[in-house]
Design a protein around this motif. Structure first.
Motif, PDB file in Angstrom:
ATOM      1  N   GLU A 188     -73.886 -15.465  14.300  1.00  0.00           N
ATOM      2  CA  GLU A 188     -74.880 -14.679  13.386  1.00  0.00           C
ATOM      3  C   GLU A 188     -74.433 -14.638  11.891  1.00  0.00           C
ATOM      4  O   GLU A 188     -75.216 -14.338  10.974  1.00  0.00           O
ATOM      5  CB  GLU A 188     -74.747 -13.266  14.051  1.00  0.00           C
ATOM      6  CG  GLU A 188     -75.720 -12.255  13.619  1.00  0.00           C
ATOM      7  CD  GLU A 188     -75.733 -10.795  13.921  1.00  0.00           C
ATOM      8  OE1 GLU A 188     -76.417 -10.172  13.769  1.00  0.00           O
ATOM      9  OE2 GLU A 188     -74.910 -10.504  15.150  1.00  0.00           O
ATOM     10  N   ALA A 189     -72.943 -14.421  11.739  1.00  0.00           N
ATOM     11  CA  ALA A 189     -72.414 -14.588  10.484  1.00  0.00           C
ATOM     12  C   ALA A 189     -72.903 -15.592   9.399  1.00  0.00           C
ATOM     13  O   ALA A 189     -73.457 -15.417   8.373  1.00  0.00           O
ATOM     14  CB  ALA A 189     -70.960 -14.515  10.370  1.00  0.00           C
ATOM     15  N   SER A 190     -72.858 -16.766  10.103  1.00  0.00           N
ATOM     16  CA  SER A 190     -73.485 -17.913   9.570  1.00  0.00           C
ATOM     17  C   SER A 190     -74.838 -17.940   9.217  1.00  0.00           C
ATOM     18  O   SER A 190     -75.302 -18.374   8.040  1.00  0.00           O
ATOM     19  CB  SER A 190     -72.976 -19.239  10.384  1.00  0.00           C
ATOM     20  OG  SER A 190     -71.816 -19.281  10.463  1.00  0.00           O
ATOM     21  N   ARG A 191     -75.584 -17.305  10.024  1.00  0.00           N
ATOM     22  CA  ARG A 191     -76.984 -17.311  10.011  1.00  0.00           C
ATOM     23  C   ARG A 191     -77.372 -16.325   8.657  1.00  0.00           C
ATOM     24  O   ARG A 191     -78.342 -16.394   7.874  1.00  0.00           O
ATOM     25  CB  ARG A 191     -77.763 -16.748  11.175  1.00  0.00           C
ATOM     26  CG  ARG A 191     -79.214 -16.485  10.925  1.00  0.00           C
ATOM     27  CD  ARG A 191     -79.869 -15.906  12.222  1.00  0.00           C
ATOM     28  NE  ARG A 191     -79.047 -14.760  12.674  1.00  0.00           N
ATOM     29  CZ  ARG A 191     -79.738 -13.458  11.674  1.00  0.00           C
ATOM     30  NH1 ARG A 191     -80.711 -13.687  10.859  1.00  0.00           N
ATOM     31  NH2 ARG A 191     -79.455 -12.134  11.893  1.00  0.00           N
ATOM     32  N   LEU A 192     -76.690 -15.291   8.795  1.00  0.00           N
ATOM     33  CA  LEU A 192     -76.716 -14.326   7.636  1.00  0.00           C
ATOM     34  C   LEU A 192     -76.412 -14.732   6.337  1.00  0.00           C
ATOM     35  O   LEU A 192     -77.197 -14.485   5.385  1.00  0.00           O
ATOM     36  CB  LEU A 192     -76.021 -12.885   7.739  1.00  0.00           C
ATOM     37  CG  LEU A 192     -76.398 -12.056   9.084  1.00  0.00           C
ATOM     38  CD1 LEU A 192     -75.220 -11.035   9.360  1.00  0.00           C
ATOM     39  CD2 LEU A 192     -77.872 -11.332   8.358  1.00  0.00           C
ATOM     40  N   VAL A 193     -75.449 -15.609   6.216  1.00  0.00           N
ATOM     41  CA  VAL A 193     -75.059 -16.253   5.021  1.00  0.00           C
ATOM     42  C   VAL A 193     -75.977 -17.192   4.684  1.00  0.00           C
ATOM     43  O   VAL A 193     -76.501 -17.292   3.407  1.00  0.00           O
ATOM     44  CB  VAL A 193     -73.671 -16.945   5.272  1.00  0.00           C
ATOM     45  CG1 VAL A 193     -73.576 -18.011   3.840  1.00  0.00           C
ATOM     46  CG2 VAL A 193     -72.536 -15.994   5.098  1.00  0.00           C
ATOM     47  N   LEU A 215     -70.485  -8.581   6.240  1.00  0.00           N
ATOM     48  CA  LEU A 215     -71.983  -9.005   6.936  1.00  0.00           C
ATOM     49  C   LEU A 215     -71.992  -8.273   8.123  1.00  0.00           C
ATOM     50  O   LEU A 215     -73.182  -8.332   9.031  1.00  0.00           O
ATOM     51  CB  LEU A 215     -71.680 -10.575   7.495  1.00  0.00           C
ATOM     52  CG  LEU A 215     -71.318 -11.512   6.417  1.00  0.00           C
ATOM     53  CD1 LEU A 215     -71.117 -12.802   6.812  1.00  0.00           C
ATOM     54  CD2 LEU A 215     -72.709 -11.472   5.308  1.00  0.00           C
ATOM     55  N   ARG A 216     -71.249  -7.240   8.521  1.00  0.00           N
ATOM     56  CA  ARG A 216     -71.324  -6.388   9.592  1.00  0.00           C
ATOM     57  C   ARG A 216     -71.650  -6.926  10.987  1.00  0.00           C
ATOM     58  O   ARG A 216     -72.855  -6.321  11.788  1.00  0.00           O
ATOM     59  CB  ARG A 216     -72.341  -5.096   9.280  1.00  0.00           C
ATOM     60  CG  ARG A 216     -71.874  -4.365   8.154  1.00  0.00           C
ATOM     61  CD  ARG A 216     -72.728  -3.440   7.646  1.00  0.00           C
ATOM     62  NE  ARG A 216     -72.395  -2.469   6.701  1.00  0.00           N
ATOM     63  CZ  ARG A 216     -72.230  -3.046   5.216  1.00  0.00           C
ATOM     64  NH1 ARG A 216     -72.453  -4.466   4.890  1.00  0.00           N
ATOM     65  NH2 ARG A 216     -71.648  -2.234   4.418  1.00  0.00           N
ATOM     66  N   THR A 217     -71.051  -8.055  11.132  1.00  0.00           N
ATOM     67  CA  THR A 217     -71.234  -8.671  12.618  1.00  0.00           C
ATOM     68  C   THR A 217     -69.982  -9.164  13.225  1.00  0.00           C
ATOM     69  O   THR A 217     -69.223  -9.481  12.265  1.00  0.00           O
ATOM     70  CB  THR A 217     -72.511  -9.789  12.672  1.00  0.00           C
ATOM     71  OG1 THR A 217     -72.300 -10.443  13.758  1.00  0.00           O
ATOM     72  CG2 THR A 217     -72.033 -10.945  11.777  1.00  0.00           C
ATOM     73  N   ASN A 256     -65.151  -8.085  12.238  1.00  0.00           N
ATOM     74  CA  ASN A 256     -66.026  -8.039  11.234  1.00  0.00           C
ATOM     75  C   ASN A 256     -65.959  -9.250  10.646  1.00  0.00           C
ATOM     76  O   ASN A 256     -64.960  -9.465   9.973  1.00  0.00           O
ATOM     77  CB  ASN A 256     -66.610  -6.841  10.468  1.00  0.00           C
ATOM     78  CG  ASN A 256     -67.067  -5.757  11.390  1.00  0.00           C
ATOM     79  OD1 ASN A 256     -67.917  -6.152  12.329  1.00  0.00           O
ATOM     80  ND2 ASN A 256     -67.104  -4.417  11.045  1.00  0.00           N
ATOM     81  N   PHE A 257     -67.272  -9.861  10.383  1.00  0.00           N
ATOM     82  CA  PHE A 257     -67.055 -11.304   9.371  1.00  0.00           C
ATOM     83  C   PHE A 257     -67.413 -10.817   8.083  1.00  0.00           C
ATOM     84  O   PHE A 257     -68.448  -9.838   7.808  1.00  0.00           O
ATOM     85  CB  PHE A 257     -68.073 -12.342   9.890  1.00  0.00           C
ATOM     86  CG  PHE A 257     -67.324 -13.194  11.075  1.00  0.00           C
ATOM     87  CD1 PHE A 257     -66.302 -14.120  10.812  1.00  0.00           C
ATOM     88  CD2 PHE A 257     -67.576 -12.914  12.563  1.00  0.00           C
ATOM     89  CE1 PHE A 257     -65.749 -14.688  11.899  1.00  0.00           C
ATOM     90  CE2 PHE A 257     -67.215 -13.377  13.371  1.00  0.00           C
ATOM     91  CZ  PHE A 257     -66.076 -14.700  13.292  1.00  0.00           C
ATOM     92  N   SER A 258     -66.905 -11.329   6.872  1.00  0.00           N
ATOM     93  CA  SER A 258     -67.323 -11.236   5.756  1.00  0.00           C
ATOM     94  C   SER A 258     -67.620 -12.543   4.978  1.00  0.00           C
ATOM     95  O   SER A 258     -66.929 -13.499   5.329  1.00  0.00           O
ATOM     96  CB  SER A 258     -66.243 -10.065   5.007  1.00  0.00           C
ATOM     97  OG  SER A 258     -65.951  -9.254   5.418  1.00  0.00           O
ATOM     98  N   ILE A 267     -66.327 -17.909   4.883  1.00  0.00           N
ATOM     99  CA  ILE A 267     -66.493 -16.840   5.872  1.00  0.00           C
ATOM    100  C   ILE A 267     -65.264 -16.462   6.478  1.00  0.00           C
ATOM    101  O   ILE A 267     -64.257 -17.257   6.798  1.00  0.00           O
ATOM    102  CB  ILE A 267     -67.747 -17.196   6.909  1.00  0.00           C
ATOM    103  CG1 ILE A 267     -68.932 -17.627   6.284  1.00  0.00           C
ATOM    104  CG2 ILE A 267     -67.743 -16.195   8.052  1.00  0.00           C
ATOM    105  CD1 ILE A 267     -70.131 -18.150   7.292  1.00  0.00           C
ATOM    106  N   THR A 268     -64.775 -15.114   6.135  1.00  0.00           N
ATOM    107  CA  THR A 268     -63.493 -14.605   6.879  1.00  0.00           C
ATOM    108  C   THR A 268     -63.868 -13.655   7.915  1.00  0.00           C
ATOM    109  O   THR A 268     -64.877 -12.962   7.752  1.00  0.00           O
ATOM    110  CB  THR A 268     -62.836 -14.097   5.669  1.00  0.00           C
ATOM    111  OG1 THR A 268     -63.458 -13.137   5.241  1.00  0.00           O
ATOM    112  CG2 THR A 268     -62.563 -15.210   4.637  1.00  0.00           C
ATOM    113  N   LYS A 269     -62.768 -13.476   8.619  1.00  0.00           N
ATOM    114  CA  LYS A 269     -62.751 -12.311   9.707  1.00  0.00           C
ATOM    115  C   LYS A 269     -61.667 -11.267   9.325  1.00  0.00           C
ATOM    116  O   LYS A 269     -60.501 -11.688   9.168  1.00  0.00           O
ATOM    117  CB  LYS A 269     -62.588 -12.956  11.283  1.00  0.00           C
ATOM    118  CG  LYS A 269     -62.821 -12.117  12.245  1.00  0.00           C
ATOM    119  CD  LYS A 269     -62.725 -12.903  13.695  1.00  0.00           C
ATOM    120  CE  LYS A 269     -62.889 -11.877  14.931  1.00  0.00           C
ATOM    121  NZ  LYS A 269     -62.939 -12.759  16.256  1.00  0.00           N
TER     122      LYS A 269
END
Length: 346
Positions: free
Chosen positions: A34-39, A27-29, A10-12, A3-5
């Motif tokens: 939240e980024a970790s949750r989306l992943v 990830l548009r956050t 924004n995180f990707s 996960i990168t910023k």
């Protein structure tokens, strides 16, 4: 997987596909939790491991996605609602829906889960062996890309294939790759149209030539926009930009526009041209005004012009008399001067 910023916060998530190629999904956050949750919800780590084992496939993706395997047309209909809530113009929605339907029926994917639509079908649609112009192919790609991007955000698909599917220009003929050149109207041609054209087209021609208004904006012109006949104030349809023009300014006709506005018959409390507003509001019929104008020009032996050429003519005329590019852009509702420059003919 990592996960990168980005610079904008924004995180990707970066990962590798089945071929070992690096991929990145926005990830548009801006929240790391939240980024970790989306992943985790996207199960990207599972997909990456499946790719390493050589078992990654569209079927596997669909199984991992579970209940998110939405059918293509269901996604299209949901996206249509999203566009309406985003205040996208009816004309744009109509155009995009026509492309969605064309692709869906042509490749028989209307009832197919979106995650199972093969990249090859999208590639073939964008590179079909016919006379479709490069600009129309680009429109198809942009339209489908917006749909897949929406589906990706909704987690109906894992990636947007338009990121790596290209239009193969080498397969296109010279005529397909060359944009059609707009021709400007000469003043004597404009005068000829105004003299012989019927009501509405006479006024519309003069308004567009002197102010640069688009046909859609003229069709939907409101009395509130011209209550002060010395100033024309219009919220433009295409970009929702406010343009304000001094009708007595010599650059904009020096009183000619004011005279044209005085000729308009009062048929409705709101709209200056109610019947044409109704026509223009119907995406299926809005091309009628352009078609009629084209017929008027052909009858007057003015060839190779469209109504939009009047906008080009106005901007070119303003440039020739020394109006600054910034002032022209503001007057016609352009967001940047590069767009305005594209309207100026030598």
């Amino acid at each position: 997987m990592k996960i990168t910023k980005s610079e904008n916060g924004n995180f990707s998530v970066k990962y590798k596909d089945a071929s070992g190629n690096s991929r990145s999904t926005n990830l548009r956050t801006k929240d790391r939790k939240e980024a970790s949750r989306l992943v985790k919800d996207l199960r990207i780590e599972e997909l990456e491991q499946a790719g390493k084992l050589g078992v990654l496939s569209a079927e596997v993706i669909t199984k991992i996605a579970g209940s998110k395997s939405m059918k293509y047309w269901d996604v299209v209909q949901e996206y249509e609602q999203h566009m309406r809530m985003s205040a996208i113009s009816e004309n744009s929605i109509y155009t995009m829906m026509a492309i969605f339907e064309h692709f869906g029926k042509l490749y028989k994917v209307i009832d197919k889960p979106m995650a199972l639509i093969e990249d090859k079908k999208i590639y073939n649609y964008l590179n079909t062996a016919d006379d479709t112009s490069l600009s129309n192919r680009a429109l198809r790609k942009s339209t489908l890309s917006q749909l897949w991007n929406f589906a990706q955000i909704k987690m109906y698909v894992m990636v947007n294939p338009m990121m790596f599917i290209k239009i193969d220009k080498s397969k296109l003929k010279h005529e397909q790759k060359t944009p059609k050149e707009r021709k400007i109207f000469y003043k004597k041609e404009v005068d000829k149209i105004i003299k012989h054209a019927p009501y509405f087209f006479r006024q519309a021609t003069a308004l567009s030539y002197w102010t640069g208004l688009r046909l859609g904006d003229i069709c939907s012109l409101e009395w509130a926009s011209i209550k002060d006949r010395n100033r024309l104030v219009v919220w433009t349809e295409k970009r929702d930009k406010l343009v304000s023009i001094d009708t007595m300014d010599p650059a904009f006709g020096g009183g000619i526009v004011k005279e044209v506005l005085a000729e308009i018959d009062v048929e409705d409390k709101v709209y200056c041209f109610p019947s044409w507003h109704k026509t223009m509001s119907d995406p299926k019929n809005r091309s009628k005004a352009s078609v009629y104008f084209g017929r008027i020009c052909e009858r007057l032996e003015i060839h190779g012009r469209s109504f939009h050429c009047l906008r080009h003519s106005c901007i070119t005329r303003l440039s020739k008399i020394g109006v600054s590019i910034e002032a022209i852009g503001k007057a016609v509702g352009h967001s940047n001067t590069k767009t305005t420059e594209g309207y100026i003919h030598k």
